[in-house]
Design an enzyme around this catalytic site. Structure first.
Site, mmCIF file in Angstrom:
data_model
loop_
_atom_site.group_PDB
_atom_site.id
_atom_site.type_symbol
_atom_site.label_atom_id
_atom_site.label_comp_id
_atom_site.label_asym_id
_atom_site.label_seq_id
_atom_site.Cartn_x
_atom_site.Cartn_y
_atom_site.Cartn_z
ATOM 1 N N ASP A 93 -5.139 -65.830 -22.346
ATOM 2 C CA ASP A 93 -4.733 -64.440 -22.543
ATOM 3 C C ASP A 93 -5.942 -63.562 -22.832
ATOM 4 O O ASP A 93 -6.720 -63.833 -23.743
ATOM 5 C CB ASP A 93 -3.735 -64.354 -23.705
ATOM 6 C CG ASP A 93 -2.932 -63.069 -23.702
ATOM 7 O OD1 ASP A 93 -3.485 -62.036 -23.284
ATOM 8 O OD2 ASP A 93 -1.779 -63.103 -24.126
ATOM 9 N N HIS A 102 -1.872 -63.398 -20.334
ATOM 10 C CA HIS A 102 -0.950 -62.479 -20.982
ATOM 11 C C HIS A 102 0.386 -62.359 -20.247
ATOM 12 O O HIS A 102 1.426 -62.198 -20.865
ATOM 13 C CB HIS A 102 -1.614 -61.102 -21.070
ATOM 14 C CG HIS A 102 -0.998 -60.203 -22.091
ATOM 15 N ND1 HIS A 102 -0.964 -60.505 -23.434
ATOM 16 C CD2 HIS A 102 -0.389 -58.995 -21.972
ATOM 17 C CE1 HIS A 102 -0.379 -59.517 -24.097
ATOM 18 N NE2 HIS A 102 -0.017 -58.594 -23.227
ATOM 19 N N SER A 127 3.590 -58.693 -26.950
ATOM 20 C CA SER A 127 2.287 -58.057 -27.093
ATOM 21 C C SER A 127 2.310 -57.110 -28.294
ATOM 22 O O SER A 127 2.545 -57.549 -29.411
ATOM 23 C CB SER A 127 1.913 -57.338 -25.784
ATOM 24 O OG SER A 127 0.560 -56.991 -25.777
#
Length: 686
Positions: A623, A658, A538
């Site tokens: 995501d 995610h 991320s």
């Protein structure tokens, strides 16, 4: 969709898109990849997955053995430490051969019969992705609300179940955060709704059982803020919390009066952060007010909560960060951080006692856990380190005695914590700052520069990666890898200033810190550039992308998981989830000062015609945090420009978001693939 080429890897079609801002023109050849429903996009993602499968096919058996090895260390028929709430003991358990949790409870005593709340294995049947969150029991213990996500995009539908009749009520609330709070009347719940496009949590609704129409109670108009609603531990108030990176605001309502109006606690003041906890006739306020960078604890009467009436309880200290508090009837428990290490401070309300729980490890993690009950002398906290499995400990605040309720079991009979060594070293940053590095490795490793080493970091949002134990990581350590966590600026390992020095116009400190940690690890002969690997996910993937643009020669390989790499384009698009709420973290590129600074480090914008390390990049089609097209575009551009013949793989999970796969063990397959990638580069295939 794919351009014909003699190359065996996919080459994406180039469709130049002119992007202009502040007189600066960028040409994005892969901008079109943000068309989620475009068959060309899906075909490209599938082609990349097929390429990854093909090129890593020789590791498939190894991946399977790694998966089996990782799974074998985990106790399949496991259960949580029961905790008591409102007359019931609540338990989460897993059964052998099943991927999802089972939630149960027992009334009054653990010796009583078990009552099933949810069997998520049954609920997940027929779905590629399943996630349950926000389980909330009504005050009379007869109803439960909960949120379900079936895509991984973190858009939850809230349902209500009658625990007496076992029926699912017709009431449902869509596009929510999944969490909800019950008023004390047992028929009113408050919940947070998300914007359908941006996924920003922006509205608070009230729902009455059986009603077809819900009441909108609050809407956050500032797009840089989000909102949530919750109930205080005392069960006396319903709280609406408005939050941004730098500012907070709260509204309170008597939980006995759901038809009443929320009252403003203290209006937002930009730069003033605070959180509130109720205790008797006061609210306790954890805040950075009065330039209290590391936060201080204050209190105010429930009858007058304006900021002018806040009084100091625990003063600000330059060298100690106050992270959290737990309030009990007779005790205040304060979670602090000093010199990077967690501390738990115990303070009686009558001021007869004030002390710290003792910890003697050089690098460890401790934290308070589930402490829902208010009228109790028992504190629960967790402890682990890089070499010590996690324990849940029950500490009697009155007698100062403790018992270990549960210690994480590492199955297989091979693990002994004395066979591993952890230490903390310090690297020197370019501006003189000292950067901590937590390291773990198997006993017997020689510091000769020949060891493979995986260096991990995150470095954003003030989120601290503590030195924690991992059974999965043993698959690397037992094969000779050293594992290092670089506590770079952007996290809060060394207090709030450590975060401030790694955000906005100081963001590059995160990247240079990571590089200097790598240099120090090489200097101390833990490893060498031939055997050094980097990993982040991320915002940590952004870090990895920036680092390999700046110093690719330091690393043999990297893993960038769901990486945030197309910084400017994303931060200029306020229709994308998270963008507007991120301005105080990264800056707003509509301002030329921030635009220019972002452009100078944005991984996608700074890909060059040069050699890059071996790379595995992961992504999720659904995501909601980092849109799939960011890593996809980045890989396409790297394929176009890089001058080496090193491996470059893109793995997109077509069914998740995610957080990756939702199943308890299914996610281990993703870990196994990543580890196989690293181990294969070292010639370790068994």
């Amino acid at each position: 969709m794919l351009k014909k080429s003699n190359s065996i890897y996919p080459i994406a079609k180039k469709k130049p898109q002119r992007l202009e801002m502040h007189g600066d023109v960028r040409i994005d050849n892969y901008f079109w990849m943000n068309e989620r429903e475009n068959k060309e996009v899906i075909d490209y993602l599938k082609a990349e997955n097929n390429y990854c499968d093909e090129k890593m096919s020789h590791t498939k058996e190894f991946q399977e053995s790694l998966f089996i090895e990782m799974k074998a260390r985990i106790k399949e028929d496991d259960s949580s430490v029961p905790y008591k709430y409102n007359g019931y003991w609540y338990i989460t358990k897993f059964e052998k051969g099943k991927d999802y949790p089972i939630y149960t409870r027992k009334k009054d005593s653990l010796d009583n019969p078990e009552e099933l709340l949810f069997d998520c294995n049954e609920m997940a049947e027929g779905h590629n992705y399943f996630k349950i969150v926000g389980i909330s029991i009504s005050p009379d213990n007869k109803l439960v609300s909960y949120g379900i996500d079936l895509t991984g995009r973190r858009q939850y539908t809230i349902y209500i179940k009658n625990l007496v009749t076992r029926e699912i009520l017709k009431d449902s609330m869509e596009s929510t955060t999944g969490s909800s709070s019950w008023a004390n009347d047992n028929k009113t719940i408050f919940y947070t709704k998300k914007d359908q496009v941006t996924l920003r949590a922006h509205q608070i609704y009230k729902h009455k059982l059986g009603d077809n129409q819900d009441d909108l109670l609050f809407e956050e108009g500032d797009t840089t803020f989000g909102v949530t609603v919750y109930k205080t531990k005392s069960r006396r108030y319903i709280i609406i919390a408005c939050y941004s990176t730098l500012t907070n605001e709260y509204h309170i309502l008597d939980a006995d009066k759901p038809e009443g109006k929320f009252q403003l606690f203290q209006e937002r003041i930009r730069g003033v952060e605070y959180s509130i906890s109720h205790y008797k006739d006061h609210f306790f306020v954890l805040t950075n007010k009065d330039n209290s960078t590391n936060f201080k604890l204050m209190k105010t009467s429930i009858h007058d909560t304006s900021i002018e009436k806040w009084e100091d309880v625990v003063s600000h200290r330059n060298d100690v960060l106050i992270e959290n508090i737990d309030i009990f009837k007779d005790y205040l428990v304060i979670s602090e951080r000093s010199n990077g290490l967690n501390q738990i401070r115990i303070k009686r309300w009558d001021n007869h006692e004030d002390y710290y729980l003792p910890f003697d490890n050089e690098t460890y993690t401790c934290y308070t856990t589930t402490n829902i009950e208010f009228d109790t002398d028992v504190l629960r906290y967790g402890y682990n380190s890089l070499t010590t499995p996690a324990s849940i400990i029950e500490y009697n605040l009155k007698t100062k005695s403790k018992i270990v309720l549960k210690e994480q079991e590492v199955l297989g009979g091979k693990f002994k914590k004395e066979n591993y060594i952890s230490e903390r070293i310090w690297a020197k940053a370019e501006d003189g700052a000292k950067i901590p590095i937590s390291i773990v490795y198997k006993k017997g490793i020689k510091k000769n520069g020949k060891n493979p080493l995986l260096q991990y970091a995150y470095g954003s949002y003030g989120s601290t990666v503590d030195p924690y134990f991992s059974t999965i990581r043993l698959s690397l350590l037992d094969r000779g890898f050293i594992y290092a966590i670089a506590h770079v600026r952007g996290g809060e390992y060394l207090g709030r200033p450590w975060y401030e020095d790694g955000k906005l116009l100081n963001k590059k400190n995160s990247f240079s810190d990571f590089i200097n940690c790598s240099i120090e690890l090489i200097k101390q002969r833990f490893t060498s550039s031939k055997h050094l690997y980097a990993m982040g996910g991320s915002a940590g993937g952004l870090l990895i992308g920036a680092v390999i643009n700046e110093a690719p020669e330091l690393y043999n390989g990297v893993i960038a998981a769901v990486p945030f790499v197309d910084v400017i384009t994303t931060m200029l698009d306020d229709s994308i989830p998270l963008t507007t709420g991120e301005y105080d973290e990264w800056g707003n590129p509509n301002d030329k000062l921030y635009y220019d600074y972002m452009k100078s480090y944005s991984p996608y914008d700074n890909v060059e015609a040069k050699k890059y390390p071996h790379m595995l990049v992961t992504s999720g089609l659904h995501d909601s945090q980092v849109q799939y097209w960011e890593p996809t575009k980045w890989v396409a551009k790297l394929r176009e420009l890089k001058t080496d013949s090193n491996q470059l793989y893109l793995r997109t999970n077509m069914d998740a978001g995610h957080g990756g796969a939702s199943g308890r063990f299914e996610s281990l397959r993703e870990d196994a693939e990543e580890f196989a990638f690293l181990l294969d580069l070292e010639g370790i295939r068994g």
